[in-house]
Design an enzyme around this catalytic site. Structure first.
Site, mmCIF file in Angstrom:
data_model
loop_
_atom_site.group_PDB
_atom_site.id
_atom_site.type_symbol
_atom_site.label_atom_id
_atom_site.label_comp_id
_atom_site.label_asym_id
_atom_site.label_seq_id
_atom_site.Cartn_x
_atom_site.Cartn_y
_atom_site.Cartn_z
ATOM 1 N N TRP A 160 -11.928 45.381 41.111
ATOM 2 C CA TRP A 160 -11.763 46.053 39.810
ATOM 3 C C TRP A 160 -12.669 45.392 38.779
ATOM 4 O O TRP A 160 -12.475 44.228 38.444
ATOM 5 C CB TRP A 160 -10.301 45.975 39.361
ATOM 6 C CG TRP A 160 -9.393 46.725 40.277
ATOM 7 C CD1 TRP A 160 -9.075 48.047 40.209
ATOM 8 C CD2 TRP A 160 -8.692 46.210 41.418
ATOM 9 N NE1 TRP A 160 -8.226 48.386 41.231
ATOM 10 C CE2 TRP A 160 -7.970 47.283 41.991
ATOM 11 C CE3 TRP A 160 -8.592 44.944 42.027
ATOM 12 C CZ2 TRP A 160 -7.174 47.132 43.126
ATOM 13 C CZ3 TRP A 160 -7.805 44.801 43.150
ATOM 14 C CH2 TRP A 160 -7.111 45.890 43.687
ATOM 15 N N HIS A 180 -6.019 49.509 36.479
ATOM 16 C CA HIS A 180 -5.263 50.498 37.257
ATOM 17 C C HIS A 180 -3.850 50.590 36.678
ATOM 18 O O HIS A 180 -3.492 49.815 35.773
ATOM 19 C CB HIS A 180 -5.245 50.148 38.751
ATOM 20 C CG HIS A 180 -4.882 48.729 39.078
ATOM 21 N ND1 HIS A 180 -4.822 48.236 40.367
ATOM 22 C CD2 HIS A 180 -4.535 47.674 38.291
ATOM 23 C CE1 HIS A 180 -4.474 46.957 40.347
ATOM 24 N NE2 HIS A 180 -4.294 46.599 39.101
ATOM 25 N N VAL A 263 -0.024 45.947 48.853
ATOM 26 C CA VAL A 263 0.727 46.693 49.877
ATOM 27 C C VAL A 263 0.387 46.160 51.268
ATOM 28 O O VAL A 263 -0.701 45.633 51.501
ATOM 29 C CB VAL A 263 0.419 48.219 49.812
ATOM 30 C CG1 VAL A 263 1.174 48.873 48.680
ATOM 31 C CG2 VAL A 263 -1.067 48.480 49.708
HETATM 32 N N1 DAH Z 1 -4.398 50.559 42.137
HETATM 33 C C1 DAH Z 1 -5.295 51.030 43.163
HETATM 34 C C2 DAH Z 1 -6.678 51.224 42.583
HETATM 35 O O1 DAH Z 1 -6.812 51.400 41.407
HETATM 36 C C3 DAH Z 1 -4.789 52.310 43.769
HETATM 37 C C4 DAH Z 1 -3.580 52.078 44.633
HETATM 38 C C5 DAH Z 1 -3.759 51.854 45.984
HETATM 39 C C6 DAH Z 1 -2.310 52.073 44.101
HETATM 40 C C7 DAH Z 1 -2.652 51.640 46.796
HETATM 41 C C8 DAH Z 1 -1.200 51.827 44.901
HETATM 42 C C9 DAH Z 1 -1.396 51.629 46.251
HETATM 43 O O2 DAH Z 1 0.037 51.801 44.421
HETATM 44 O O3 DAH Z 1 -0.296 51.407 47.034
HETATM 45 O O4 DAH Z 1 -7.634 51.201 43.291
#
Ligand code: DAH
Length: 355
Positions: A160, A180, A263
């Site tokens: 990020w 995010h 995760v």
């Molecule tokens: N936050 C991640 C992103 O911005 C996207 C994401 C991926 C959110 C997997 C989740 C997840 O809750 O389980 O790239």
């Protein structure tokens, strides 16, 4: 013109003014005439002003004469303007109101396409028992990273590109613009007891150059479900149902392994390409929507990492959960065939009017 008034040039001016008045017929021409002779900088006004330069013995007589002429011209002008007004009213359409003409249409406002899609996405999850929450766009480093199993100096932070906020305040690390919506996972778990089922729409920010598929600010919808006994089957069932509601009953879905630090296991979810599989007219080998693969990635997801549960105060031996994150602009681009994400925020009315 000699500005010092004498009897000769007063009479001459009078004759000339009367002559010109007769030549003017419209209200506008008459008004120009009035400015020329009787206006503040008009010829007659100029003569009156210069009265003081005439020899003292004739000043009185000339002054009277000038005032007479001024009054006469004013009267003539009034008559002419009345006559012009009457004929103007008769002939012109300016003063004529046609009450049978249709009114001007009122432009209807509408919701921005991103708002529409966010509502549609939230609606789908609301009907499956989720509720909706929102969180701060200016966020602590702790919630954006540490609480999501991304410690300082961990290379995963490079996933990020972060916009940092300069501040002397340091409570939970530094301050940043959230990259995010996942930080809301930790905030929600800190404040609620399971069972949790929530979706979080909101704006996110990345330090990167814009192009057709990237913006430095865009939206995400985060999802989180935590309870006793939740499994990957629940994740699959929920997201399959979501895909069908947004992209149509015939959708198939595919999960592939992916890495997100918060995760385990992590996946990306794809749907089968609605462009080439539904239409029958586009051959998969020519399809630009799925880039000839037959599948379109629509979100990241996974089972909430035990460390994330633990850090938020949940017992990972008792509770399990799943999480997901998707980009509503991307969903709208796929659904409506939009080829450039920059259209969403360039405020071009021709684009916005299409939704
Ligand atoms: N936050 C991640 C992103 O911005 C996207 C994401 C991926 C959110 C997997 C989740 C997840 O809750 O389980 O790239």
């Amino acid at each position: 013109m000699d500005n010092i008034p004498d009897i000769n040039n007063i009479n001459e001016t009078y004759e000339k003014a009367l002559g010109e008045l007769k030549d003017n017929k419209t209200e506008q021409d008459l008004s120009t005439w009035r400015t020329k002779y009787l206006g503040r900088k008009g010829i007659l006004t100029g003569l009156l002003r210069n009265l003081k330069s005439t020899p003292i013995d004739s000043r009185r007589e000339i002054g009277q004469q000038l005032n007479n002429i001024k009054n006469l011209l004013e009267n003539n002008y009034e008559e002419a303007i009345n006559a012009a007004g009457k004929s103007d009213n008769k002939n012109s359409s300016v003063n004529h109101v046609d009450i049978t003409m249709p009114g001007r249409p009122i432009q209807n406002g509408r919701l921005h396409p991103t708002t529409q899609i966010i509502r549609e996405v939230c609606e789908a999850f609301l009907s499956m028992g989720f509720d909706v929450a929102e969180g701060p766009e200016v966020e602590w480093e702790y919630y954006n990273f540490d609480a999501l199993n991304i410690p300082a100096d961990h290379p995963a932070r490079d996933m990020w590109d972060t916009l940092w906020v300069e501040s002397d305040k340091q409570e939970k690390g530094n301050i940043l613009l959230r990259t995010h919506t996942s930080p809301m996972q930790a905030r929600i778990m800190e404040n609620r007891e399971p069972p949790v089922r929530v979706v979080v729409p909101g704006k996110v920010f990345r330090y990167e150059a814009s192009d057709a598929t990237h913006e430095w600010h865009f939206y995400q919808v985060e999802g989180l479900a935590v309870d006793q006994g939740l499994t990957f089957a629940d994740l699959k069932g929920t997201l399959f149902e979501f895909a069908k509601r947004i992209f149509g009953e015939n959708r198939k879905i595919r999960f592939r392994c992916d890495y997100f630090p918060f995760v385990e296991p992590g996946v990306d979810m794809s749907i089968d390409c609605f462009a080439c599989s539904d239409s029958g007219s586009i051959e998969p080998e020519n399809c630009s929507i799925c880039k000839r693969t037959g599948w379109i990635e629509i979100m990241g997801a996974g089972m909430v990492h035990p460390r994330v549960l633990e850090q938020a105060g949940y017992d990972p031996n008792k509770y399990t959960g799943f999480a997901f994150g998707l980009g509503p602009e991307r969903i709208a681009m796929l659904k409506y065939g939009i080829d450039d994400i920059r259209h969403f925020y360039s405020n071009d009315i021709r684009f916005l009017n299409q939704f």
